[in-house]
Design a protein around this motif. Structure first.
Motif, PDB file in Angstrom:
ATOM      1  N   GLU A 149      43.546  36.647  53.024  1.00 14.70           N
ATOM      2  CA  GLU A 149      42.103  36.461  52.619  1.00 14.70           C
ATOM      3  C   GLU A 149      42.015  36.357  51.232  1.00 14.70           C
ATOM      4  N   VAL A 150      41.053  35.393  50.770  1.00 20.44           N
ATOM      5  CA  VAL A 150      40.920  35.047  49.488  1.00 20.44           C
ATOM      6  C   VAL A 150      39.429  35.418  49.154  1.00 20.44           C
ATOM      7  N   ILE A 151      39.462  36.717  48.455  1.00 22.76           N
ATOM      8  CA  ILE A 151      38.235  37.065  48.070  1.00 22.76           C
ATOM      9  C   ILE A 151      37.551  36.484  46.582  1.00 22.76           C
ATOM     10  N   PRO A 152      36.333  36.770  46.342  1.00 23.81           N
ATOM     11  CA  PRO A 152      35.727  36.556  45.045  1.00 23.81           C
ATOM     12  C   PRO A 152      36.067  37.817  44.260  1.00 23.81           C
ATOM     13  N   HIS A 153      36.498  37.515  42.817  1.00 30.35           N
ATOM     14  CA  HIS A 153      36.647  38.453  41.826  1.00 30.35           C
ATOM     15  C   HIS A 153      35.228  38.698  41.128  1.00 30.35           C
ATOM     16  N   THR A 154      34.747  39.584  41.930  1.00 32.17           N
ATOM     17  CA  THR A 154      33.421  39.856  41.502  1.00 32.17           C
ATOM     18  C   THR A 154      32.924  40.453  40.073  1.00 32.17           C
ATOM     19  N   HIS A 155      34.224  41.211  39.944  1.00 27.15           N
ATOM     20  CA  HIS A 155      34.097  42.038  38.500  1.00 27.15           C
ATOM     21  C   HIS A 155      34.839  41.246  37.522  1.00 27.15           C
ATOM     22  N   ARG A 156      34.941  40.159  37.681  1.00 27.64           N
ATOM     23  CA  ARG A 156      35.705  39.320  36.758  1.00 27.64           C
ATOM     24  C   ARG A 156      35.177  39.031  35.177  1.00 27.64           C
ATOM     25  N   ALA A 157      35.782  38.926  34.312  1.00 29.01           N
ATOM     26  CA  ALA A 157      35.416  38.812  32.984  1.00 29.01           C
ATOM     27  C   ALA A 157      36.298  38.304  31.916  1.00 29.01           C
ATOM     28  N   GLY A 158      36.258  37.724  30.844  1.00 26.43           N
ATOM     29  CA  GLY A 158      37.214  37.146  30.024  1.00 26.43           C
ATOM     30  C   GLY A 158      37.989  36.065  30.593  1.00 26.43           C
ATOM     31  N   ARG A 159      39.246  36.280  30.575  1.00 21.60           N
ATOM     32  CA  ARG A 159      40.005  35.022  31.163  1.00 21.60           C
ATOM     33  C   ARG A 159      40.559  35.245  32.329  1.00 21.60           C
ATOM     34  N   ASP A 160      39.833  36.078  33.158  1.00 23.17           N
ATOM     35  CA  ASP A 160      40.080  36.337  34.796  1.00 23.17           C
ATOM     36  C   ASP A 160      39.854  35.154  35.418  1.00 23.17           C
ATOM     37  N   GLY A 161      40.756  35.062  36.688  1.00 27.60           N
ATOM     38  CA  GLY A 161      40.466  33.938  37.581  1.00 27.60           C
ATOM     39  C   GLY A 161      39.221  34.482  38.297  1.00 27.60           C
ATOM     40  N   ALA A 162      38.845  33.566  39.366  1.00 27.13           N
ATOM     41  CA  ALA A 162      37.693  33.549  39.970  1.00 27.13           C
ATOM     42  C   ALA A 162      37.901  34.280  41.267  1.00 27.13           C
ATOM     43  N   GLU A 163      39.285  33.985  41.958  1.00 26.26           N
ATOM     44  CA  GLU A 163      39.574  34.641  43.211  1.00 26.26           C
ATOM     45  C   GLU A 163      40.691  35.398  43.306  1.00 26.26           C
ATOM     46  N   ILE A 164      40.868  36.289  44.370  1.00 29.46           N
ATOM     47  CA  ILE A 164      41.854  37.220  44.470  1.00 29.46           C
ATOM     48  C   ILE A 164      42.458  37.057  45.866  1.00 29.46           C
ATOM     49  N   PRO A 165      43.687  36.563  46.044  1.00 26.73           N
ATOM     50  CA  PRO A 165      44.398  36.653  47.462  1.00 26.73           C
ATOM     51  C   PRO A 165      44.952  37.900  47.964  1.00 26.73           C
ATOM     52  N   LEU A 166      44.843  38.116  49.095  1.00 26.16           N
ATOM     53  CA  LEU A 166      45.183  39.299  49.707  1.00 26.16           C
ATOM     54  C   LEU A 166      45.817  39.104  51.060  1.00 26.16           C
ATOM     55  N   TYR A 167      46.936  39.934  51.052  1.00 26.72           N
ATOM     56  CA  TYR A 167      47.551  39.980  52.805  1.00 26.72           C
ATOM     57  C   TYR A 167      46.910  41.336  53.095  1.00 26.72           C
ATOM     58  N   ILE A 168      46.430  41.134  54.468  1.00 23.53           N
ATOM     59  CA  ILE A 168      45.905  42.233  55.263  1.00 23.53           C
ATOM     60  C   ILE A 168      46.352  42.496  56.579  1.00 23.53           C
ATOM     61  N   ARG A 169      46.800  43.685  56.980  1.00 25.62           N
ATOM     62  CA  ARG A 169      47.217  43.787  58.451  1.00 25.62           C
ATOM     63  C   ARG A 169      46.352  45.165  58.924  1.00 25.62           C
ATOM     64  N   VAL A 170      45.968  44.993  60.084  1.00 26.52           N
ATOM     65  CA  VAL A 170      45.135  46.106  60.573  1.00 26.52           C
ATOM     66  C   VAL A 170      45.477  46.290  61.957  1.00 26.52           C
ATOM     67  N   PRO A 171      45.487  48.073  62.217  1.00 22.46           N
ATOM     68  CA  PRO A 171      45.729  48.209  63.434  1.00 22.46           C
ATOM     69  C   PRO A 171      44.961  47.701  64.479  1.00 22.46           C
ATOM     70  N   GLU A 172      45.538  47.465  65.716  1.00 26.08           N
ATOM     71  CA  GLU A 172      44.571  46.675  66.833  1.00 26.08           C
ATOM     72  C   GLU A 172      43.303  47.543  67.160  1.00 26.08           C
ATOM     73  N   GLU A 173      43.680  48.729  67.137  1.00 25.39           N
ATOM     74  CA  GLU A 173      42.594  49.690  67.671  1.00 25.39           C
ATOM     75  C   GLU A 173      41.481  50.131  66.643  1.00 25.39           C
ATOM     76  N   ALA A 174      41.570  49.495  65.231  1.00 26.16           N
ATOM     77  CA  ALA A 174      40.764  49.820  64.352  1.00 26.16           C
ATOM     78  C   ALA A 174      39.501  48.954  64.812  1.00 26.16           C
ATOM     79  N   SER A 175      38.221  49.444  64.474  1.00 28.73           N
ATOM     80  CA  SER A 175      36.834  49.013  64.639  1.00 28.73           C
ATOM     81  C   SER A 175      35.979  49.970  63.800  1.00 28.73           C
ATOM     82  N   ALA A 176      34.545  49.057  64.022  1.00 33.48           N
ATOM     83  CA  ALA A 176      33.300  49.963  63.165  1.00 33.48           C
ATOM     84  C   ALA A 176      33.339  51.358  63.804  1.00 33.48           C
ATOM     85  N   THR A 177      33.560  51.637  64.925  1.00 30.48           N
ATOM     86  CA  THR A 177      33.440  53.118  65.485  1.00 30.48           C
ATOM     87  C   THR A 177      34.967  53.898  65.609  1.00 30.48           C
TER      88      THR A 177
END
Length: 409
Positions: A149-177
């Motif tokens: 996932e590439v997310i916006p760097h919403t708290h960026r300031a100064g010479r920070d770049g605009a986007e943050i790349p992430l690797y994410i792994r989530v258990p299959e059973e995970a959900s909103a409930t």
């Protein structure tokens, strides 16, 4: 003058320095045989011929293009074999071969990738770009998969770049409930997003999700390496994104900083103490690692290649001399007063004989701020492997899933 706990080893030039032959025969071949750092996920049969070629050709400097080029034919052959397996419907073999190719590419781009490099001009950056592609091919065949996932760097300031790349792994059973705890992995100087398979397997097996982020000054991190406060903005943007994931239990988020990432795990335990239930600083620096006295000998110890030049670039310095002269005052968690703040639960782990980061950097934080926990491992070097890993997992279980049944590593 510090009376280093490392003792006489502090003034010792370790025998593998400057010799790829001794590095392989006295250190790395054993690691490749056991598939442990930095060869985790790798296979000895893939590496043996590459290192024999490096030795025969007298290539001892990992900073050279010749070093990286020696690995690329093996990576290509493994990729091609993986593609054939995939086309034949043999998904398990394809995943295994892609994984092995990714490890070959990892060692080829050792020891450091700067965010400022480009694949058109840096063979190591090009190898890293290939590594990410091949690794995600392998991870897309796992259960559960790893996604980028590439997310916006919403708290960026100064010479920070605009986007943050992430690797994410989530258990299959995970959900909103059925929300799950999350481990925020902060990577190191030479280990990046595609270098944490084993940890992600262990985390998933415990029913937790993981979000993997590179630290300032490394790989694809957008955080300004020269700004001591850029990591605070980085973690704020990442945690804000995580809060928007309905399957994440944000009341049970722990950080785990690895090697150079351990420095940021200590810092985040103070700066983000209200958002983290705990933080593991694994092989961390905090103060003395930036001292001119320590840095004068750091290149002589267990790290396989040049260390201080990579650290200088990682922290945004134009040259090694400026880094050695000025880094402690600018980045030390003692000098900057960060450690005088309260902290969430913090566990510091390391080997007593660490020649990369002094064990004193796990002791100094105990004099500041809130209470902290630590575990040191005698006769072990940087990170305290292999003894430190079971301790880390057991501690994380206590803060993330205190009622879970014991999971064996």
């Amino acid at each position: 003058m510090v009376n280093w706990i490392l003792g006489d080893k502090f003034d010792t030039v370790y025998p593998h320095q400057g010799s790829i032959k001794l590095l392989w025969e006295t250190k790395w071949k054993f690691c490749a045989t056991k598939s442990v750092y930095p060869f985790h996920d790798g296979s000895l049969e893939d590496f043996e011929p590459v290192f024999q070629k490096l030795i025969a050709d007298g290539i001892n400097n990992a900073d050279t293009d010749a070093y990286t080029e020696a690995f690329l034919p093996t990576a290509t052959a493994l990729e091609e074999e993986a593609s054939k397996a995939l086309n034949n419907g043999n998904l398990e073999r394809a995943a295994d071969l892609y994984r092995r190719a990714a490890v070959i590419l990892r060692i080829s781009r050792f020891p450091y990738i700067s965010p400022s490099t480009r694949p058109e001009t840096s063979i190591k950056r090009a190898a890293f770009e290939r590594q990410k592609q091949v690794y995600l091919k392998a991870a897309s065949l796992w259960n559960p998969i790893i996604t980028e996932e590439v997310i916006p760097h919403t708290h960026r300031a100064g010479r920070d770049g605009a986007e943050i790349p992430l690797y994410i792994r989530v258990p299959e059973e995970a959900s909103a409930t059925n929300r799950v705890p999350v481990v925020l992995l902060m990577t190191g100087l030479d280990g990046y997003r595609p270098d944490n398979s084993q940890r992600s397997h262990e985390i998933i097996n415990r029913g937790w999700a993981t979000v993997i982020v590179e630290i300032p000054g490394t790989a694809d991190s957008p955080a300004d390496p020269a700004d001591p406060e850029s990591p605070d903005r980085l973690w704020s943007s990442v945690l804000d994104y995580m809060e928007r994931r309905p399957e994440f239990d944000m009341s049970h988020v722990a950080a785990w900083g690895l090697s150079a990432g351990g420095f940021y795990a200590i810092r985040a335990s103070c700066t983000h103490r209200e958002r983290l239930v705990g933080s593991v600083a694994h092989g961390p620096g905090s103060h003395f690692v930036f001292s001119p006295e320590w840095l004068a000998r750091a290149n002589d110890h267990e790290y396989p290649f040049e260390l201080t030049s990579a650290m200088a670039e990682k922290y945004g310095y134009e040259n090694e001399q400026e880094f050695v002269k000025n880094a402690q005052k600018k980045f030390s968690l003692v000098e900057t007063g960060v450690l005088d703040q309260d902290n969430c639960r913090l566990l510091m782990l390391n080997g007593v004989d660490d020649g990369v980061v002094p064990i004193e950097d796990c002791m100094e934080p105990l004099k500041h701020g809130g209470p902290k926990e630590c575990r040191f491992f005698k006769n072990r070097v940087h990170m305290g492997y292999p003894d430190s890993l079971p301790v880390a997992y057991k501690w994380l279980e206590s803060v993330l899933s205190p009622n879970m049944k014991e999971v064996k590593n």
